[in-house]
Scaffold this motif. Structure first.
Motif, PDB file in Angstrom:
ATOM      1  N   ASP A   1       8.014 -10.752  -4.300  1.00 39.23           N
ATOM      2  CA  ASP A   1       8.884  -9.574  -4.194  1.00 39.23           C
ATOM      3  C   ASP A   1      10.155  -9.770  -5.023  1.00 39.23           C
ATOM      4  N   ASP A   6      11.141 -12.968   1.973  1.00 40.51           N
ATOM      5  CA  ASP A   6       9.892 -12.358   2.435  1.00 40.51           C
ATOM      6  C   ASP A   6       9.976 -11.778   3.838  1.00 40.51           C
ATOM      7  N   THR A   7      11.129 -11.925   4.473  1.00 42.08           N
ATOM      8  CA  THR A   7      11.220 -11.474   5.857  1.00 42.08           C
ATOM      9  C   THR A   7      12.448 -10.599   6.085  1.00 42.08           C
ATOM     10  N   ILE A   8      12.246  -9.550   6.838  1.00 34.82           N
ATOM     11  CA  ILE A   8      13.333  -8.649   7.217  1.00 34.82           C
ATOM     12  C   ILE A   8      13.268  -8.486   8.736  1.00 34.82           C
ATOM     13  N   TRP A  17       8.406  -8.490   4.337  1.00 36.62           N
ATOM     14  CA  TRP A  17       9.202  -7.645   3.442  1.00 36.62           C
ATOM     15  C   TRP A  17       8.474  -6.313   3.148  1.00 36.62           C
ATOM     16  N   ALA A 121      18.674  -7.291   6.484  1.00 36.75           N
ATOM     17  CA  ALA A 121      18.054  -7.977   5.350  1.00 36.75           C
ATOM     18  C   ALA A 121      19.068  -8.962   4.784  1.00 36.75           C
ATOM     19  N   TRP A 123      19.544 -11.604   1.256  1.00 37.08           N
ATOM     20  CA  TRP A 123      18.942 -12.033  -0.013  1.00 37.08           C
ATOM     21  C   TRP A 123      19.996 -12.715  -0.879  1.00 37.08           C
TER      22      TRP A 123
END
Ligand code: PMP
Length: 306
Positions: A1, A6-8, A17, A121, A123
């Protein structure tokens, strides 16, 4: 991605995600009825530490109030979820985006019976306006768009719908070759950037527009006021700054969780100071990074360790 994560976290669950989706008839999508935050977690000697997390969470809950929105999670639950997101993805530093919004029920403007949905989220995110911007400063344009007046919409609430104004101003500036915009308020005084507060330096003192100028009560703004005062500077918080005063400023800079402390070297085509990062801006910026990266043990209460 694209975001390297990869995780929310969504309404109590850690989801992939790709699966962190909402219905197309979500109230918040149609009417901008969401409130959100943007915070940063910094890489420090004692591990990742979220800068002024408590203040960001507090502002999230305050932003929800005028919209009568109940965030169904406690601050402790949101804090745990955020820390776990950072831990699970082994992030040393990151940007953090919590958001609460009215979901789908009926598509009337009234959010009656719409559920409130909440997601977080995280990042990795480098310098918002670029690494070079921090050193060299940026060229900005006075937007032809005005800020919403705080009598029209609560500008001290960080509401998703407000950001179409930010988008108009920012994109207008970028189409014209500038990095960012400065937005005047309805009275024609300096308000803020699309996602930043602004400071002006004149005769060795700092000035920043007050809350009555229709600005967001920025947490970096508050941080800079405190560290500048601790460095011995006088800060005029609540100044009303006219457009013309920008041109004659010795220095100008933006502040924001994303933008951190970004010098402004030109406004429209007018050179500010000597056209580079000014000395007081540099001192405050340096101190800011020392503080957030915990190279000083002062301001301990500003950190939430992951
Ligand atoms: N003004 C606006 C309109 C913003 O979106 C932001 C970013 N949240 C700021 C100011 C700066 O606020 P903070 O320092 O809390 O990030």
């Amino acid at each position: 991605d694209e975001m390297d994560v990869d995780t929310i976290w969504m309404d109590g669950e850690f989801v992939d995600w790709d699966e962190a989706q909402v219905h197309v008839l979500t109230h918040g999508l149609h009417y901008g009825s969401g409130v959100f935050e943007g915070a940063r977690c910094y890489d420090t000697a004692e591990g990742p530490a979220i800068f002024r997390w408590e203040e960001h969470l507090e502002r999230l809950f305050q932003s929800a109030k005028p919209y009568d929105m109940d965030i169904d999670y406690t601050k402790e639950e949101l804090t745990e979820a955020t820390k776990e997101l950072i831990q699970r993805q082994d992030l040393e530093s990151c940007y953090i985006r919590p958001i609460s919004f009215y979901g789908y029920n009926s598509l009337g403007v009234s959010p009656k019976d719409c559920p409130t949905e909440t997601a977080i989220a995280v990042w990795p995110w480098g310098a918002y306006l670029g690494e070079e911007a921090l050193e060299e400063g940026i060229e900005v344009m006075i937007s032809s768009w005005r800020k919403h007046a705080s009598s029209q919409i609560p500008t001290n609430a960080k509401t998703t719908g407000l950001y179409v104004n930010s988008m108009l101003a920012g994109e207008e500036a970028r189409r014209n070759g500038y990095a960012e915009a400065i937005v005047l308020n309805k009275e024609g005084n300096v308000a803020e950037g699309p996602g930043e507060n602004i400071f002006l330096v004149r005769d060795g003192e700092l000035h920043t527009p007050g809350l009555s100028e229709s600005i967001l009560d920025g947490i970096t703004r508050d941080t800079v006021i405190e560290i500048a005062e601790d460095l011995g500077y006088t800060v005029h918080d609540g100044a009303s700054i006219s457009r013309g005063e920008l041109n004659t400023a010795d220095e100008l800079f933006f502040t924001g969780s994303a933008a951190e402390v970004t010098p402004i070297r030109k406004v429209d085509n007018v050179v500010i100071g000597d056209g580079s990062r000014g000395p007081i801006t540099e001192e405050i910026q340096q101190r800011f990074f020392e503080v957030v990266e915990r190279e000083t043990d002062e301001y301990d209460e500003w950190f939430e360790y992951v």
